[in-house]
Motif scaffolding. Structure first.
Motif, PDB file in Angstrom:
ATOM      1  N   CYS A   1       9.692  13.566   5.020  1.00 57.67           N
ATOM      2  CA  CYS A   1      10.075  14.468   6.113  1.00 57.67           C
ATOM      3  C   CYS A   1       9.391  14.073   7.424  1.00 57.67           C
ATOM      4  N   ARG A   2       8.275  13.353   7.325  1.00 59.86           N
ATOM      5  CA  ARG A   2       7.577  12.923   8.534  1.00 59.86           C
ATOM      6  C   ARG A   2       8.252  11.738   9.211  1.00 59.86           C
ATOM      7  N   VAL A   3       9.229  11.159   8.524  1.00 56.30           N
ATOM      8  CA  VAL A   3       9.965  10.028   9.113  1.00 56.30           C
ATOM      9  C   VAL A   3      11.470  10.272   9.027  1.00 56.30           C
ATOM     10  N   GLY A   4      11.866  11.519   9.317  1.00 56.63           N
ATOM     11  CA  GLY A   4      13.279  11.796   9.536  1.00 56.63           C
ATOM     12  C   GLY A   4      14.066  12.403   8.407  1.00 56.63           C
ATOM     13  N   CYS A   5      13.488  12.554   7.200  1.00 55.94           N
ATOM     14  CA  CYS A   5      14.239  13.118   6.083  1.00 55.94           C
ATOM     15  C   CYS A   5      14.330  14.645   6.226  1.00 55.94           C
ATOM     16  N   GLU A   6      15.462  15.238   5.812  1.00 57.25           N
ATOM     17  CA  GLU A   6      15.646  16.684   5.914  1.00 57.25           C
ATOM     18  C   GLU A   6      14.746  17.445   4.945  1.00 57.25           C
ATOM     19  N   ALA A   7      14.435  16.839   3.802  1.00 52.52           N
ATOM     20  CA  ALA A   7      13.588  17.478   2.797  1.00 52.52           C
ATOM     21  C   ALA A   7      12.197  16.852   2.833  1.00 52.52           C
ATOM     22  N   LYS A   8      11.270  17.501   2.152  1.00 50.10           N
ATOM     23  CA  LYS A   8       9.902  16.985   2.102  1.00 50.10           C
ATOM     24  C   LYS A   8       9.874  15.606   1.456  1.00 50.10           C
ATOM     25  N   LYS A   9      10.477  15.458   0.319  1.00 55.56           N
ATOM     26  CA  LYS A   9      10.675  14.206  -0.413  1.00 55.56           C
ATOM     27  C   LYS A   9       9.384  13.373  -0.542  1.00 55.56           C
ATOM     28  N   PRO A  10       8.436  13.826  -1.363  1.00 61.78           N
ATOM     29  CA  PRO A  10       7.223  13.018  -1.618  1.00 61.78           C
ATOM     30  C   PRO A  10       7.613  11.648  -2.180  1.00 61.78           C
ATOM     31  N   THR A  11       7.065  10.617  -1.589  1.00 61.39           N
ATOM     32  CA  THR A  11       7.513   9.246  -1.875  1.00 61.39           C
ATOM     33  C   THR A  11       6.327   8.338  -2.152  1.00 61.39           C
ATOM     34  N   ARG A  12       6.549   7.361  -3.017  1.00 63.23           N
ATOM     35  CA  ARG A  12       5.550   6.313  -3.248  1.00 63.23           C
ATOM     36  C   ARG A  12       6.163   4.953  -2.948  1.00 63.23           C
ATOM     37  N   LEU A  13       5.409   4.150  -2.215  1.00 61.06           N
ATOM     38  CA  LEU A  13       5.739   2.737  -2.030  1.00 61.06           C
ATOM     39  C   LEU A  13       4.746   1.923  -2.842  1.00 61.06           C
ATOM     40  N   LEU A  14       5.235   1.112  -3.753  1.00 64.94           N
ATOM     41  CA  LEU A  14       4.384   0.162  -4.463  1.00 64.94           C
ATOM     42  C   LEU A  14       4.472  -1.136  -3.673  1.00 64.94           C
ATOM     43  N   ARG A  15       3.369  -1.562  -3.092  1.00 68.42           N
ATOM     44  CA  ARG A  15       3.436  -2.654  -2.112  1.00 68.42           C
ATOM     45  C   ARG A  15       2.528  -3.816  -2.503  1.00 68.42           C
ATOM     46  N   TYR A  16       2.929  -4.977  -2.046  1.00 72.77           N
ATOM     47  CA  TYR A  16       2.123  -6.188  -2.210  1.00 72.77           C
ATOM     48  C   TYR A  16       2.230  -7.019  -0.946  1.00 72.77           C
ATOM     49  N   ARG A  17       1.106  -7.197  -0.256  1.00 75.88           N
ATOM     50  CA  ARG A  17       0.996  -7.996   0.957  1.00 75.88           C
ATOM     51  C   ARG A  17       1.836  -7.439   2.123  1.00 75.88           C
ATOM     52  N   VAL A  18       2.138  -6.160   2.106  1.00 76.43           N
ATOM     53  CA  VAL A  18       2.775  -5.483   3.239  1.00 76.43           C
ATOM     54  C   VAL A  18       1.919  -4.264   3.548  1.00 76.43           C
ATOM     55  N   GLU A  19       1.566  -4.085   4.799  1.00 76.17           N
ATOM     56  CA  GLU A  19       0.698  -2.984   5.189  1.00 76.17           C
ATOM     57  C   GLU A  19       1.523  -1.816   5.723  1.00 76.17           C
TER      58      GLU A  19
ATOM     59  N   ALA B   1      16.560   7.782   6.062  1.00 74.90           N
ATOM     60  CA  ALA B   1      16.782   8.145   7.460  1.00 74.90           C
ATOM     61  C   ALA B   1      16.487   6.934   8.343  1.00 74.90           C
ATOM     62  N   PRO B   2      17.179   6.786   9.482  1.00 73.77           N
ATOM     63  CA  PRO B   2      16.928   5.649  10.378  1.00 73.77           C
ATOM     64  C   PRO B   2      15.467   5.514  10.782  1.00 73.77           C
ATOM     65  N   GLN B   3      14.786   6.655  11.002  1.00 75.55           N
ATOM     66  CA  GLN B   3      13.383   6.593  11.406  1.00 75.55           C
ATOM     67  C   GLN B   3      12.525   5.969  10.304  1.00 75.55           C
ATOM     68  N   PHE B   4      12.814   6.333   9.057  1.00 74.60           N
ATOM     69  CA  PHE B   4      12.105   5.748   7.917  1.00 74.60           C
ATOM     70  C   PHE B   4      12.389   4.253   7.830  1.00 74.60           C
ATOM     71  N   CYS B   5      13.659   3.883   7.973  1.00 76.59           N
ATOM     72  CA  CYS B   5      14.035   2.461   7.905  1.00 76.59           C
ATOM     73  C   CYS B   5      13.347   1.649   8.998  1.00 76.59           C
ATOM     74  N   GLU B   6      13.228   2.243  10.170  1.00 79.63           N
ATOM     75  CA  GLU B   6      12.567   1.542  11.274  1.00 79.63           C
ATOM     76  C   GLU B   6      11.090   1.296  10.946  1.00 79.63           C
ATOM     77  N   ALA B   7      10.417   2.302  10.359  1.00 82.98           N
ATOM     78  CA  ALA B   7       9.004   2.145  10.000  1.00 82.98           C
ATOM     79  C   ALA B   7       8.818   1.055   8.949  1.00 82.98           C
ATOM     80  N   ILE B   8       9.721   1.040   7.948  1.00 80.63           N
ATOM     81  CA  ILE B   8       9.636   0.012   6.908  1.00 80.63           C
ATOM     82  C   ILE B   8       9.905  -1.369   7.502  1.00 80.63           C
ATOM     83  N   ALA B   9      10.930  -1.473   8.349  1.00 84.89           N
ATOM     84  CA  ALA B   9      11.298  -2.762   8.944  1.00 84.89           C
ATOM     85  C   ALA B   9      10.163  -3.324   9.784  1.00 84.89           C
ATOM     86  N   ARG B  10       9.501  -2.467  10.554  1.00 88.80           N
ATOM     87  CA  ARG B  10       8.405  -2.949  11.412  1.00 88.80           C
ATOM     88  C   ARG B  10       7.234  -3.456  10.570  1.00 88.80           C
TER      89      ARG B  10
END
Length: 588
Positions: free
Chosen positions: A162-180, A232-241
């Motif tokens: 929800c902090r990056v454009g989603c209508e719901a709270k939607k608790p999310t996990r990213l499992l990441r390797y070498r991406v900050e 949401a586009p805002q979420f996609c933008e954060a991931i892309a950056r």
């Protein structure tokens, strides 16, 4: 190329955001303009081959989660297909359609895990997105995903979409390797409560409408709750950056074998706090040892006097309380009592290292090196030498000459050799026949030199003997089989800044491990650690060392195994401390 991503093509989606940043994107999904069925084995094999060939600079996975969804627990939604005891699927009572859906969900799960395993092996950055595991029936609790999470440098980032454009709270996990994703980590919902009306007509207050209550239909006829699966586009933008900042070498300029091996090694000299995360049993054992140490300090406060004197800068530093150390060793021996018979002692030399404690740490914990190093303490470490050439065996000892520094510092040389003899590090004989009897083989001589350093405010003179195994050709015959990964200065700086932020102050302690190399006995290869020198009255002697020597190509790597184990034990016992070990000089 950029990541395989799941989902239909949408304006402002991840592929579009990456394209804006100049990336070429390969989007793999059955709903893309060019459909790609990830259930097709040929497609999966092609993707895996591309990963092995380093065709991708980064990978993003949005693995389907319908079969794991917590909404299946809420009526009138579809019934659960999985349970906590049967995370890969309920074994009885499913319809053929449910079994098919479950099987496809498992195929996506296992393929995603294999993609991440392959990417990690090739040093390729990846990110995998799915709901945060706030209840047990989620993809991160499957066996294959648990294995991925154990891989070195793989980290989890948890936040609310929800902090990056989603209508719901939607608790999310990213499992990441070498991406900050520092901008997303711990980013939680901060929205004010509103009034919503449920399907039962009752009002309720919440920051967001309950997902289970979203029984509305969008213009395209799909349920609005299903549409939440679209980013949401805002979420996609954060991931892309974040992905765009990845520094990934292209094929041909990719990571070297050394870099790949360093990444996968357990380690312990550099960042032991990271190494110990891969050894959960050692962490538990370390905390048990910590409790023992805390009780010992309560009973023997004198245990802190030496360290306190060093930290306070006292002129005279108290020696460690011998009685307290003896009691502590006895208590540690009971805690770390070996569960299996100890190896027999066959080494000619005796080490001050306690092989019993090392064996106990290995038996009770999960450190893969502890018992091996205990056997080296008792039976000698393999030095990695091949059979020397005949010419080297025949070097006449009575015409032997060491390097000029050994002559210039003759008094220091004699003092160092006799001190080593007194400590049991070496044996001194008067001729080659006696040396041959001790070794059971012809000794191979290397030249000695004496290194002089002046240290401290008073420029106190410090000397050390060096064996020149390079000049004798022995180092060319030595196969260390390993290498040491030393800490970087930036590692210490980074840890210091983190501690300053959390603790407000940092105290540094630099420690020197006494006689480091000489703590590790040599095995039968000790015939290569022999020297000859004039001692008192300018008489020639053979000096047979039963331990690692300074100048052997393998000594730093063999000692490095012990130093790395020390780093891991310290990290398990005192996790709040940040330790790095520079060969025989830990910095705490």
């Amino acid at each position: 190329m950029s990541p395989p991503v799941l989902g239909p093509q949408r304006e402002g989606d991840l592929a579009a955001q990456l394209a804006k940043l100049g990336w070429a994107v390969c989007s793999c999904d059955i709903e893309q303009p060019t459909p790609t069925n990830l259930l097709d084995q040929a497609v999966r094999s092609a993707i895996l081959k591309d990963i092995d060939d380093q065709r991708y600079d980064a990978i993003f996975l949005g693995t389907p989660c319908e079969t794991y969804s917590a909404l299946r627990e809420i009526k009138p939604g579809p019934r659960p297909l999985r349970s906590s005891p049967e995370i890969m699927g309920i074994s009885t009572g499913l319809t053929p359609a449910e079994k098919k859906q479950l099987a496809e969900g498992n195929e996506h799960t296992e393929f995603s895990a294999e993609v991440m395993q392959r990417a990690h092996k090739m040093y390729t950055p990846f990110t995998m997105e799915n709901p945060e595991p706030l209840h047990p029936v989620l993809i991160f609790n499957t066996p294959s995903f648990k294995e991925v999470a154990k891989l070195k440098s793989v980290r989890a980032v948890d936040f609310d979409q929800c902090r990056v454009g989603c209508e719901a709270k939607k608790p999310t996990r990213l499992l990441r390797y070498r991406v900050e994703y520092s901008g997303l980590d711990k980013l939680r919902c901060n929205h004010e409560p509103k009034t919503f009306t449920g399907t039962d007509g009752k009002e309720y207050k919440a920051a967001h409408e309950k997902v289970a209550q979203r029984r509305r239909t969008n213009a395209d006829g799909k349920s609005a709750s299903k549409a939440l699966g679209n980013y949401a586009p805002q979420f996609c933008e954060a991931i892309a950056r974040a992905i765009a900042k990845v520094n990934m070498e292209r094929p041909g300029d990719g990571p070297t074998v050394k870099e790949l091996e360093d990444e996968k090694a357990l380690g312990g000299m550099r960042k032991p706090a990271e190494s110990i995360k891969r050894l959960p049993q050692s962490q538990v054992l370390g905390q048990a040892l910590r409790q023992l140490l805390e009780k010992a300090i309560e009973q023997y406060p004198s245990l802190l006097h030496t360290a306190k004197g060093i930290v306070d800068g006292s002129g005279e530093i108290a020696e460690m309380d011998a009685e307290a150390i003896k009691a502590l060793r006895s208590a540690a021996g009971k805690l770390l009592e070996p569960q299996e018979p100890m190896p027999a002692k066959t080494a000619s030399a005796s080490s001050p290292l306690d092989a019993t404690l090392l064996c106990g740490w290995g038996d009770l914990g999960d450190d893969p090196d502890a018992k091996l190093l205990a056997s080296w303490v008792l039976q000698g470490a393999p030095l990695g030498f091949d059979q020397p050439t005949e010419a080297e065996l025949r070097r006449p000892w009575d015409e032997w000459e060491n390097w000029p520094s050994a002559e210039e510092e003759h008094e220091a040389l004699v003092k160092l050799v006799r001190e080593a003899e007194e400590k049991g590090f070496c044996k001194i004989t008067a001729g080659p026949e006696v040396a041959r009897q001790i070794l059971g083989a012809d000794p191979v001589l290397s030249k000695l030199g004496v290194i002089v350093k002046h240290q401290g405010e008073n420029q106190e003179k410090k000397t050390r003997i060096i064996w020149d195994l390079r000049e004798s050709g022995l180092n060319n015959k030595c196969n260390p089989a390993e290498r040491v990964v030393l800490p970087r200065l930036l590692d210490v700086v980074t840890d210091s800044l983190r501690l300053l932020k959390t603790e407000g102050a940092v105290t540094f302690a630099a420690v020197d491990i006494k006689d480091a190399f000489h703590n590790v006995p040599a095995s039968s290869d000790r015939k290569y650690t022999v020297a000859s020198a004039e001692l008192e009255d300018k008489k020639q002697f053979f000096i047979i060392y039963g331990f690692l020597v300074f100048g052997s190509r393998s000594s730093p790597t063999i000692w490095g195994r012990f130093a790395a184990l020390l780093g891991r034990i310290l990290a398990a016992t005192v996790p709040e401390n940040r330790t790095h070990i520079y060969v025989d000089d830990p910095i705490l």
